[in-house]
Design an enzyme around this catalytic site. Structure first.
Site, PDB file in Angstrom:
ATOM      1  NE  ARG A  10      -7.678   5.353   2.484  1.00  0.00           N
ATOM      2  CZ  ARG A  10      -8.499   4.853   3.404  1.00  0.00           C
ATOM      3  NH1 ARG A  10      -9.515   5.581   3.837  1.00  0.00           N
ATOM      4  NH2 ARG A  10      -8.288   3.658   3.904  1.00  0.00           N
TER       5      ARG A  10
ATOM      6  NE  ARG B 257     -10.280   6.994  -4.480  1.00  0.00           N
ATOM      7  CZ  ARG B 257     -10.692   6.235  -3.462  1.00  0.00           C
ATOM      8  NH1 ARG B 257      -9.814   5.508  -2.802  1.00  0.00           N
ATOM      9  NH2 ARG B 257     -11.954   6.213  -3.122  1.00  0.00           N
TER      10      ARG B 257
ATOM     11  NE  ARG C 247      -3.730  -0.929   2.165  1.00  0.00           N
ATOM     12  CZ  ARG C 247      -3.842  -1.502   3.355  1.00  0.00           C
ATOM     13  NH1 ARG C 247      -3.612  -0.807   4.438  1.00  0.00           N
ATOM     14  NH2 ARG C 247      -4.180  -2.764   3.466  1.00  0.00           N
TER      15      ARG C 247
ATOM     16  CG  ASP D   7      -9.208  -3.863  -4.702  1.00  0.00           C
ATOM     17  OD1 ASP D   7      -9.859  -4.927  -4.587  1.00  0.00           O
ATOM     18  OD2 ASP D   7      -9.016  -3.098  -3.744  1.00  0.00           O
TER      19      ASP D   7
ATOM     20  CE1 TYR E  76     -12.458  -8.054   1.514  1.00  0.00           C
ATOM     21  CE2 TYR E  76     -10.723  -9.521   0.759  1.00  0.00           C
ATOM     22  CZ  TYR E  76     -11.116  -8.397   1.455  1.00  0.00           C
ATOM     23  OH  TYR E  76     -10.190  -7.616   2.085  1.00  0.00           O
TER      24      TYR E  76
END
Length: 343
Positions: free
Chosen positions: A27, A36, A23, A72, A149
């Protein structure tokens, strides 16, 4: 090209210990947040120009020794027949969860070179942009993590529905995990064909299983992914979290590098993984939120436990946290390179 990352994956000598971060495009970076503000996560993943920019940002800003494709791990689910979306504050939401044998039977294998073509175009573009700089890592989700998931309907902490399917419908579970292993293998091979120079298989949530369940329900399918990658000529990292009790079994399943999280000291994790294999890790991501002196002490401790042995790739035990100061991430890169520089 700076190839110290690839050399470490192969347990060859390096001039400095290589460092990159899961990552690392995220962010915590103002440049990423600016992207974003204009685009959704899925738009970034599915638009080659944007995925390339997100991938390159941390390489330019941090001086890391490898780039990892911005994407992703859930992207293969939609062409399988498992649509999903990202909802603000909730993360991924599976619109058609897979919970009974009939749901599994309705899924379809697909051709990633067609259905995930924008991702592969980003890989080709990145190889051109990174020429003479650092290697590119491609990745995919492992069968258990993708299945969790799909079955849970999103992220879970208990994995109750996933385990209920494993225990209650073992044949259906193995069909699902087998299909996901095939898809992961196809997708990773396509990334190598497009130019990925290393791969990481993310089994992020497999630490929720004990060793017996891992060996029965997961290991054969993870092994199948690695078997599909045999002959590609690129190193593959086998990553999980909370897997201190599974490291020996993960090594059996496959991979050139075993990922270690922060819950186990690096030297102990390497001992459990065994001789003759490289390791990646294993700084606690939360330490980067603390004072610089403590952070540097913890970086030094990881390096001391690695002991200068061939085959150590410095990384966090999981991804960079959103509140992490950029200057702390950059300081880790500089510290690792400074301390491990070999004359």
């Amino acid at each position: 090209m700076n190839d110290r990352f690839l050399r470490a994956c192969r347990r060859e000598s390096v001039d400095k210990t290589p460092v990159w971060f899961m990552r690392q495009a995220g962010r915590y970076l103002p440049e990423y947040r600016a992207l974003r503000q204009k685009h959704t996560l899925l738009t970034l993943c599915r638009t080659p120009e944007l995925a390339v920019e997100a991938t390159l940002q941390p390489v330019r800003i941090l001086g890391v020794d490898a780039a990892i494709l911005f994407s992703d791990l859930l992207l293969p689910l939609e062409p399988l027949g498992i649509p999903f979306e990202f909802q603000a504050g909730e993360g991924p939401v599976i619109l058609k969860p897979v919970r009974v044998p009939a749901d599994i039977d309705a899924l379809r294998r697909f051709e990633p070179r067609q259905e995930l073509a924008p991702v592969l175009e980003a890989v080709r573009w990145l190889r051109r942009e990174l020429a003479g700089k650092v290697p590119l890592i491609g990745f995919a989700g492992a069968p258990f993590t993708l299945a969790s998931y799909a079955v849970e309907g999103g992220h879970s902490t208990a994995f109750a529905l996933t385990k209920a399917l494993m225990y209650g419908e073992p044949l259906a579970w193995h069909r699902l995990a087998g299909l996901l292993a095939t898809v992961a293998g196809d997708y990773l091979r396509a990334q190598v064909e497009a130019g990925a120079q290393a791969l990481q298989l993310f089994d992020s949530w497999v630490g929720a299983l004990d060793e017996a369940d891992y060996r029965e329900f997961v290991l054969p399918h993870v092994r199948a992914v690695f078997e599909a990658l045999r002959g590609t000529g690129v190193p593959v990292i086998h990553f999980g979290t909370g897997t201190g009790h599974l490291l020996a079994a993960q090594r059996e399943a496959g991979g050139d590098v075993i990922g270690l999280d922060w819950r186990l000291p690096l030297d102990e994790g390497w001992r459990r993984a065994g001789d003759g294999i490289a390791v990646q890790g294993n700084l606690d991501p939360a330490v980067l939120l603390g004072p610089r002196a403590r952070l540097m002490d913890r970086v030094d401790d990881v390096l001391r436990r690695a002991g200068g042995r061939a085959g150590h790739v410095f990384n966090l035990g999981h991804g960079v946290l959103p509140l992490t100061p950029v200057e702390n991430v950059r300081a880790v890169v500089e510290r690792v390179h400074e301390v491990t520089a070999r004359g």
